[in-house]
Design an enzyme around this catalytic site. Structure first.
Site, short mmCIF file in Angstrom:
data_model
loop_
_atom_site.label_atom_id
_atom_site.label_comp_id
_atom_site.label_asym_id
_atom_site.label_seq_id
_atom_site.Cartn_x
_atom_site.Cartn_y
_atom_site.Cartn_z
N GLU A 438 0.85 -1.18 0.00
CA GLU A 438 0.00 0.00 0.00
C GLU A 438 0.90 1.25 0.00
OE1 GLU A 438 -2.05 -0.18 3.69
OE2 GLU A 438 -2.76 1.89 3.60
N ASP A 511 -0.87 -1.72 5.79
CA ASP A 511 -0.68 -1.21 7.14
C ASP A 511 -1.66 -1.86 8.11
OD1 ASP A 511 1.24 0.46 6.20
OD2 ASP A 511 -0.03 2.24 6.12
N ASP A 513 -3.80 -0.81 10.07
CA ASP A 513 -4.81 0.14 10.54
C ASP A 513 -6.08 -0.03 9.70
OD1 ASP A 513 -4.22 1.19 8.10
OD2 ASP A 513 -3.31 3.04 8.86
N ASP A 515 -7.43 1.76 7.32
CA ASP A 515 -7.26 1.89 5.87
C ASP A 515 -6.63 0.64 5.27
OD1 ASP A 515 -8.37 4.33 5.54
OD2 ASP A 515 -6.47 5.46 5.58
#
Ligand code: 0RA
Length: 653
Positions: A438, A511, A513, A515
């Site tokens: 990403e 990641d 998280d 997102d």
């Protein structure tokens, strides 16, 4: 002194040899000694209770996962008979537990139909457990018998009075057999029991997890003791509603059933606006026939034909128009086909393909008649269904044109690999890995970190298109999607060829998280929709980057003493040290915050990393989660992502 039964004759020798054979080659009986085989033990025991339910004597099955990794299954059936077995001269319940293949298929007429993938019987569970205890309630008494590594160690005795009837079995899987793990996965069991409850209308299955902390490696959603009840008055009608949850549907579920001398068939079907064509599931005697077979063939032929006939008879399809293809008529269709037959023939690589030819006509006739009648009587939904199929036909033609265009331009051509791809030097797919990363900054770290001989990096900029909502045509014109397809090399749709995969490990590295979770979901949807065979071949993985690093306080060295992969492990690790204040906790918000060496040693180095392998064993769950998350409705997606930022429910290690 070894516990030896006092009646020692020919049949005992047969018993010991039989169960010894199971312990020697467990894979032959339960498929594997990995997590799958372990869970198969539970299914084997529960299947016996379901058989009792199919025979009409049981409507409630309760299952406990105990903290010591043992399992209890209790039903309210007639209770396994305890009288002396006429041939074996020991209590029938002892025969069932100690003689191979005795299963539930003995005793009088036996059952009309019987489930159980391998149908090997509960004696196999006994052979592969350190201990089994069985309690039987029948004829006003409760009885008990116990086994040690498959051998009777406590003979059958009456332990008290009983008002009701039923069977309770507790087993402890043998860690010497299940060397990989003896820890049961709640979701795996819950999904299976949900499916069984759908397939057996009204049957109640209650699952209890008594563990305070099952220690799931995958999820950090704090697991607590919990209980879930699966019971569906609507049976497979509820199943299709479940598959379509979160989708915009075109009709109320259609249901029909039929029966002849060969068996019974039940079908439920409902279309939605989704583009998915893989929500049709076929079962034979409660077994998910992943590889299809005669019942599924009969269903598909009937649907294609009936829809075309109807569309022509109403003049929606004109004489000059070509027929709607099977795929056109099944786009957005969720359907359950459940057949029950006396002598199922399971074929195919994983023994999940139904071979009985006689069942094809039964399904075909039932569906042709039932669907034709439905369309005639419900012109409005009928029109929506035909329109959907017609649009699918047009989209397919448009997509084919788009593919031909892009192919002519060389976009999907492997000679023109995407510019952002940092390819590996090896050309052997078996040893090559593609990391899908990403963002450009993480991409930069990964490019520096990688072993460039075997590891390729494809950075994705920003969000990838939601293929669930966009459909094939628009997806193809997206830059990100086409660079993915080109990098992987398999093409998609009718041109898909898994053997062309340029990498046999494709690792999604996002990641830790919200997102990152979102992008991961979008990528999984993409693979699920357009390259499902890469999932079933086990090529798709998810990287597990750490979210914390522990560093010695006041140390000048940047050395990280320890990496931590979830919140719970952080407090557990800190509690381990006598003086946790000696450490600084560093939180990694994104992959880009790690330097290349750190990224390499924690996430990419084959020796030290953990990869989660994605599987679609439970296609229903995968399909549902994907569409609930990726479909037309926004709310469930938001909720899910907030709840399970790092949770990947349909994945296995
Ligand atoms: C054969 C005959 C009878 C019951 C069962 C099998 C039976 C087996 C299992 C395994 C788990 N739960 C079960 N419940 C029942 C009963 C025959 C009779 O009572 O006439």
């Amino acid at each position: 002194m070894v516990n030896k039964p006092d009646h020692y004759d020919g049949s005992d020798i047969q018993v010991l040899e039989g169960l010894e054979a199971v312990r020697k080659r467990p894979g032959m009986y339960i498929g594997s000694t990995g997590p799958r085989g372990l869970h198969h033990l539970v299914y084997e025991v529960v299947d016996n209770s379901v058989d009792e339910a199919l025979a009409g004597y049981c409507d409630r099955i309760e299952v406990w996962i105990h903290p010591d990794n043992s399992i209890t299954v209790m039903d309210n059936g007639r209770g396994i008979p305890v009288d002396k077995h006429p041939k074996e001269k020991i209590p029938t319940v002892e025969v069932v537990l100690t003689i191979l293949h005795a299963g539930g298929k003995f005793g009088g007429e036996g059952y009309k139909v019987s489930g159980g993938l391998h149908g090997v019987g509960v004696s196999v569970v006994n052979a592969l457990s350190t201990r089994v205890e069985v309690n039987v309630c029948r004829d006003g008494s409760e009885y008990r018998i116990a086994f040690d590594h498959g051998k009777t160690c406590e003979k059958l005795e009456r332990v008290g009075a009983a008002k009701h009837t039923g069977t309770k079995t507790t087993f402890w899987p043998d860690p010497e057999i299940f060397t990989e793990t003896t820890i049961f996965d709640y979701d795996t069991l819950a999904n299976r029991f949900r499916e069984m409850a759908f397939l057996n209308k009204g049957l109640k299955i209650i699952l209890h997890d008594e563990r305070a902390n099952p220690g799931s490696a995958v999820s950090d959603a704090a697991p607590e003791p919990r209980t879930e009840t699966f019971q569906y008055a609507g049976g497979i009608i509820d199943f299709v509603k479940y598959l379509n949850e979160g989708k915009e549907t075109l009709n109320k579920p259609i249901y029909f059933e039929a029966e002849n001398a060969d068996g019974t068939v039940e079908v439920a079907m409902q279309w939605s606006t989704s583009y998915s064509t893989n929500s049709v599931m076929a079962f034979a005697n409660n077994i998910n026939t992943h590889e299809g077979g005669t019942h599924l063939d009969g269903f598909k032929q009937a649907v294609t034909r009936t829809i075309n006939d109807y569309a022509r008879s109403k003049g929606i399809l004109k004489e000059k128009d070509s027929n709607l293809s099977g795929d056109d008529t099944r786009e957005g269709l969720a359907a359950i086909i459940s057949v029950k037959l006396h002598d199922p023939q399971f074929e195919g690589q994983t023994k999940t393909k139904l071979g009985n030819t006689e069942i094809r006509a039964l399904v075909q006739n039932a569906v042709t008649q039932g669907l034709a009648e439905y369309l005639e009587e419900n012109p409005k939904p009928a029109k929506r269904i035909i329109d959907k199929a017609t649009q699918a036909l047009k989209a397919r033609e448009a997509a084919r044109k788009a593919r031909e265009m892009t192919r002519r331009k060389g976009v999907l051509d492997s000679f023109a690999l995407p510019g952002k791809l940092a390819d590996c030097s090896s050309k052997d797919p078996a040893e090559s890995e593609l990391f899908i990363v990403e963002g450009d900054s993480a991409g930069g770290s990964a490019k520096q970190a990688r072993d460039r001989k075997y590891q390729a990096i494809l950075p994705l900029r920003g969000k990838i298109l939601n293929v669930e909502r966009a459909g094939l045509h628009r997806s193809l014109s997206s830059d990100t999607i086409s660079s993915l397809i080109t990098a992987i090399g398999t093409n998609i749709g009718e041109d898909f060829d898994a053997d062309q995969a340029r990498y046999q490990r494709i690792v999604i590295m996002t990641d830790a998280d919200v997102d990152g979770a979102h992008i991961r979901c979008l990528l999984l949807t993409f693979f699920y929709r357009y390259m499902p065979e890469l999932i079933s071949r086990g090529y798709i993985y998810i990287a597990q980057p750490p979210i914390f690093g522990l560093k010695k306080k006041n140390s000048r060295s940047p050395k990280i003493e320890r990496y931590i992969y979830d919140e719970k492990a952080l407090s557990a690790t800190l509690a381990e040290y006598d003086d946790p204040n000696k450490f600084d906790v560093q939180r990694y918000k994104g992959l880009g915050e790690m330097d290349p060496e750190q990224l390499w040693e924690t996430t990419m180095e084959p020796e030290s990393r953990t990869l989660l392998q994605v599987n679609i064993d439970d296609a229903a769950e995968a399909e549902r989660v994907v569409s609930e998350l990726m479909g037309d409705q926004v709310e469930p997606r938001k909720e899910f992502i907030q709840k399970h930022a790092r949770d990947v429910r349909f994945l296995d290690i």
